[in-house]
Scaffold this motif. Structure first.
Motif, PDB file in Angstrom:
ATOM      1  N   GLY A 119     -12.658  29.161   3.527  1.00 41.67           N
ATOM      2  CA  GLY A 119     -12.325  30.554   3.802  1.00 41.67           C
ATOM      3  C   GLY A 119     -10.995  30.931   3.195  1.00 41.67           C
ATOM      4  N   PRO A 120     -10.593  32.201   3.391  1.00 44.09           N
ATOM      5  CA  PRO A 120      -9.410  32.718   2.694  1.00 44.09           C
ATOM      6  C   PRO A 120      -8.101  32.104   3.159  1.00 44.09           C
ATOM      7  CG  PRO A 120     -10.299  34.353   4.226  1.00 44.09           C
ATOM      8  CD  PRO A 120     -11.281  33.211   4.193  1.00 44.09           C
ATOM      9  N   ASN A 121      -8.063  31.538   4.361  1.00 43.98           N
ATOM     10  CA  ASN A 121      -6.779  30.969   4.813  1.00 43.98           C
ATOM     11  C   ASN A 121      -6.902  29.516   5.286  1.00 43.98           C
ATOM     12  OD1 ASN A 121      -8.109  31.447   7.230  1.00 43.98           O
ATOM     13  ND2 ASN A 121      -6.252  32.107   8.310  1.00 43.98           N
ATOM     14  N   GLY A 122      -8.082  28.900   5.069  1.00 41.95           N
ATOM     15  CA  GLY A 122      -8.249  27.494   5.448  1.00 41.95           C
ATOM     16  C   GLY A 122      -7.964  26.586   4.259  1.00 41.95           C
ATOM     17  N   LEU A 123      -7.599  25.343   4.540  1.00 44.12           N
ATOM     18  CA  LEU A 123      -7.204  24.409   3.483  1.00 44.12           C
ATOM     19  C   LEU A 123      -8.428  23.772   2.831  1.00 44.12           C
ATOM     20  CD1 LEU A 123      -4.233  22.565   5.253  1.00 44.12           C
ATOM     21  CD2 LEU A 123      -4.233  24.713   3.963  1.00 44.12           C
ATOM     22  N   ILE A 124      -8.369  23.605   1.526  1.00 44.88           N
ATOM     23  CA  ILE A 124      -9.463  22.977   0.770  1.00 44.88           C
ATOM     24  C   ILE A 124      -9.727  21.555   1.273  1.00 44.88           C
ATOM     25  CG2 ILE A 124     -10.085  22.137  -1.547  1.00 44.88           C
ATOM     26  CD1 ILE A 124      -9.596  24.875  -2.421  1.00 44.88           C
ATOM     27  N   GLY A 125      -8.672  20.872   1.662  1.00 38.59           N
ATOM     28  CA  GLY A 125      -8.831  19.478   2.129  1.00 38.59           C
ATOM     29  C   GLY A 125      -9.135  19.342   3.611  1.00 38.59           C
ATOM     30  N   THR A 126      -9.355  20.458   4.312  1.00 36.99           N
ATOM     31  CA  THR A 126      -9.526  20.422   5.771  1.00 36.99           C
ATOM     32  C   THR A 126     -10.339  19.222   6.259  1.00 36.99           C
ATOM     33  OG1 THR A 126      -9.360  22.829   5.985  1.00 36.99           O
ATOM     34  CG2 THR A 126     -10.521  21.682   7.746  1.00 36.99           C
ATOM     35  N   ASP A 127     -11.535  19.046   5.696  1.00 31.60           N
ATOM     36  CA  ASP A 127     -12.458  18.065   6.266  1.00 31.60           C
ATOM     37  C   ASP A 127     -11.976  16.617   6.108  1.00 31.60           C
ATOM     38  OD1 ASP A 127     -13.977  20.218   6.960  1.00 31.60           O
ATOM     39  OD2 ASP A 127     -15.444  19.971   5.351  1.00 31.60           O
ATOM     40  N   PRO A 139      -7.735  40.250  11.891  1.00 30.23           N
ATOM     41  CA  PRO A 139      -8.863  39.975  12.771  1.00 30.23           C
ATOM     42  C   PRO A 139     -10.179  40.460  12.175  1.00 30.23           C
ATOM     43  CG  PRO A 139      -7.170  41.280  13.895  1.00 30.23           C
ATOM     44  CD  PRO A 139      -6.745  41.149  12.478  1.00 30.23           C
ATOM     45  N   GLY A 140     -11.262  39.843  12.590  1.00 30.61           N
ATOM     46  CA  GLY A 140     -12.591  40.250  12.130  1.00 30.61           C
ATOM     47  C   GLY A 140     -13.476  39.036  11.935  1.00 30.61           C
ATOM     48  N   GLN A 141     -14.709  39.167  12.440  1.00 29.94           N
ATOM     49  CA  GLN A 141     -15.633  38.042  12.322  1.00 29.94           C
ATOM     50  C   GLN A 141     -16.333  38.072  10.963  1.00 29.94           C
ATOM     51  OE1 GLN A 141     -18.823  37.975  15.194  1.00 29.94           O
ATOM     52  NE2 GLN A 141     -19.315  35.822  14.779  1.00 29.94           N
ATOM     53  N   ALA A 142     -16.431  36.914  10.320  1.00 31.75           N
ATOM     54  CA  ALA A 142     -17.158  36.806   9.054  1.00 31.75           C
ATOM     55  C   ALA A 142     -18.651  36.961   9.314  1.00 31.75           C
ATOM     56  CB  ALA A 142     -16.869  35.458   8.407  1.00 31.75           C
ATOM     57  N   PRO A 143     -19.426  37.361   8.286  1.00 31.60           N
ATOM     58  CA  PRO A 143     -20.867  37.518   8.484  1.00 31.60           C
ATOM     59  C   PRO A 143     -21.545  36.201   8.849  1.00 31.60           C
ATOM     60  CG  PRO A 143     -20.264  37.735   6.154  1.00 31.60           C
ATOM     61  CD  PRO A 143     -18.994  37.693   6.927  1.00 31.60           C
ATOM     62  N   ASP A 144     -22.637  36.332   9.561  1.00 31.06           N
ATOM     63  CA  ASP A 144     -23.374  35.152  10.027  1.00 31.06           C
ATOM     64  C   ASP A 144     -24.858  35.493  10.016  1.00 31.06           C
ATOM     65  OD1 ASP A 144     -24.062  32.770  11.122  1.00 31.06           O
ATOM     66  OD2 ASP A 144     -23.494  33.323  13.169  1.00 31.06           O
ATOM     67  N   PRO A 145     -25.421  35.682   8.809  1.00 26.90           N
ATOM     68  CA  PRO A 145     -26.784  36.207   8.741  1.00 26.90           C
ATOM     69  C   PRO A 145     -27.895  35.204   9.056  1.00 26.90           C
ATOM     70  CG  PRO A 145     -25.878  35.916   6.528  1.00 26.90           C
ATOM     71  CD  PRO A 145     -24.808  35.533   7.483  1.00 26.90           C
ATOM     72  N   HIS A 146     -27.545  33.941   9.287  1.00 29.01           N
ATOM     73  CA  HIS A 146     -28.556  32.934   9.651  1.00 29.01           C
ATOM     74  C   HIS A 146     -29.732  32.911   8.679  1.00 29.01           C
ATOM     75  CE1 HIS A 146     -26.856  31.309  13.247  1.00 29.01           C
ATOM     76  NE2 HIS A 146     -26.682  32.507  13.762  1.00 29.01           N
ATOM     77  N   HIS A 147     -29.405  32.812   7.414  1.00 24.73           N
ATOM     78  CA  HIS A 147     -30.467  32.695   6.429  1.00 24.73           C
ATOM     79  C   HIS A 147     -30.911  31.244   6.307  1.00 24.73           C
ATOM     80  CE1 HIS A 147     -30.957  36.700   4.541  1.00 24.73           C
ATOM     81  NE2 HIS A 147     -29.798  36.910   5.124  1.00 24.73           N
ATOM     82  N   ASP A 182     -16.302  35.590   1.617  1.00 26.95           N
ATOM     83  CA  ASP A 182     -14.953  34.982   1.607  1.00 26.95           C
ATOM     84  C   ASP A 182     -14.989  33.515   2.015  1.00 26.95           C
ATOM     85  OD1 ASP A 182     -14.990  34.837   4.380  1.00 26.95           O
ATOM     86  OD2 ASP A 182     -13.422  36.322   4.711  1.00 26.95           O
ATOM     87  N   GLY A 183     -16.202  32.969   2.162  1.00 31.59           N
ATOM     88  CA  GLY A 183     -16.335  31.528   2.405  1.00 31.59           C
ATOM     89  C   GLY A 183     -16.518  31.140   3.858  1.00 31.59           C
ATOM     90  N   ARG A 184     -16.163  32.042   4.775  1.00 32.50           N
ATOM     91  CA  ARG A 184     -16.330  31.724   6.197  1.00 32.50           C
ATOM     92  C   ARG A 184     -17.758  32.000   6.623  1.00 32.50           C
ATOM     93  NH1 ARG A 184     -12.738  35.761   9.183  1.00 32.50           N
ATOM     94  NH2 ARG A 184     -13.302  37.051   7.400  1.00 32.50           N
ATOM     95  N   MET A 185     -18.235  31.247   7.601  1.00 31.19           N
ATOM     96  CA  MET A 185     -19.537  31.513   8.201  1.00 31.19           C
ATOM     97  C   MET A 185     -19.331  31.844   9.681  1.00 31.19           C
ATOM     98  SD  MET A 185     -21.634  28.283   6.589  1.00 31.19           S
ATOM     99  CE  MET A 185     -23.288  28.822   7.039  1.00 31.19           C
ATOM    100  N   GLY A 186     -19.326  33.136   9.974  1.00 36.82           N
ATOM    101  CA  GLY A 186     -19.332  33.579  11.374  1.00 36.82           C
ATOM    102  C   GLY A 186     -18.050  33.330  12.162  1.00 36.82           C
TER     103      GLY A 186
END
Ligand code: NI
Length: 241
Positions: free
Chosen positions: A32-40, A181-189, A204-208
Motif C-alpha cells: 500500500g501507499p504507506n506500508g513497507l515493501i519488506g513488511t512480510d 482516513p478511508g477504507q481501500a476497496p474490497d471487491p472480493h473478486h 493503491d495496493g491495499r485490500m480493504g
C-alpha cells in the motif's frame, strides 16, 4: 541465536542437545501507499530473532523473497514462482537435515507463501523420515486477529492491513508515514489474481484496509501477542516426543 553469526563447532555442540531450527520467511512486495515493501520478511525476521533469543534456539538467515506474483505491477515488488519456492525450501531443509537438524519451524509473514510452504514440507517429509516441520502465519493467529478486531473493527483488511502496518511502525518508528482516513476497496473478486488485474481492482495496493488507524503502540501490542503465542508453539514443537 543467529546461525549466520556463529561458527560450525558451536552448531555441532548445539546439535548434541537440540535439533530445532527456526526459519523466518516473507516477501518483497508493495504494502500500500504507506506500508513497507519488506513488511512480510521484516516482521517474521524480528519475531524469529526475538523468539530464538528467548528460547536459545538457532534462527536461520531470513528467506526474504516469496511468492508475490500478484503484486508485480507495483514498483519495488518481486517474486519467486511457487515451483521455485517449493524447490528452494526443500533444498535448504535437506542441507540442514544432512548435518543434523531435524525440527524445522517456519515463521511466515506472507499469505502467498503458505500453499508453497506446505507443498515443500510434503515433498521434504517424504524423503526425510526423521524430520518434522511446522509453520506459524503470525497474522492468522486467533489471538492476533482478536486484538486487530478490537483495534480496527471491519477495516483491518486483507493486504497492507492495519495490523501489519502498525507492527512495522513498532519495529521501525522512523518509517511511520500517516495516511488520510478511508477504507481501500474490497471487491472480493476471484483469487488468485494476475498482477495487472490486482492493480486494477486494488489501485493503491491495499485490500480493504484503513491504515490511518495504525499506530506504533497498537503494533507493539500485536507484536507482543504474536511473539508470546509463536514462542510457546516453538517451545512445544521443540520438546514434543
Ligand atoms: Ni504483508
Amino acid at each position: 541465536m543467529e546461525l549466520a553469526k556463529t561458527n560450525w563447532p558451536a552448531v555441532e555442540q548445539y546439535l548434541t542437545d537440540s535439533t530445532l531450527l527456526i526459519l523466518p520467511i516473507g516477501s518483497v512486495e508493495q504494502h500500500g501507499p504507506n506500508g513497507l515493501i519488506g513488511t512480510d520478511h521484516l516482521v517474521s525476521e524480528a519475531l524469529a530473532r526475538d523468539i530464538g533469543k528467548d528460547l536459545n534456539v538457532f534462527v536461520a538467515p531470513t528467506l526474504a523473497y516469496g511468492m508475490s506474483h500478484h503484486h508485480l505491477a507495483f514498483p519495488g515488488s518481486t517474486s519467486v514462482s511457487p515451483r521455485t519456492l517449493i524447490l528452494l525450501v526443500n533444498e535448504i531443509l535437506s542441507g540442514f537435515y544432512r548435518n543434523g537438524f531435524r525440527r524445522f519451524f517456519f515463521i511466515n509473514g506472507h499469505g502467498g507463501n503458505d500453499s508453497s510452504l506446505k507443498a515443500a514440507f510434503s515433498e521434504f517429509l517424504l524423503d526425510h523420515s526423521k524430520a518434522r516441520t511446522s509453520l506459524a502465519n503470525w497474522w492468522l493467529l486467533p489471538e492476533v486477529m482478536e486484538q486487530e478486531k478490537a483495534y480496527f473493527g471491519g477495516v483491518n483488511g486483507y493486504h497492507a492491513t492495519c495490523g501489519e502496518v502498525a507492527v512495522t511502525w513498532h519495529l521501525f518508528p522512523d518509517r511511520e508515514t500517516p495516511i488520510p482516513p478511508g477504507q481501500a476497496p474490497d471487491p472480493h473478486h476471484e483469487w488468485p489474481l494476475g498482477p495487472e488485474r490486482f492493480r486494477a481492482l486494488y489501485p493503491d495496493g491495499r485490500m480493504g484496509s484503513d491504515p490511518s488507524l495504525s499506530t506504533g503502540e497498537k503494533g507493539r501490542v500485536l507484536y507482543e501477542i504474536a511473539f508470546r503465542v509463536i514462542r510457546d508453539k516453538v517451545r512445544e514443537f521443540g520438546s514434543a516426543p
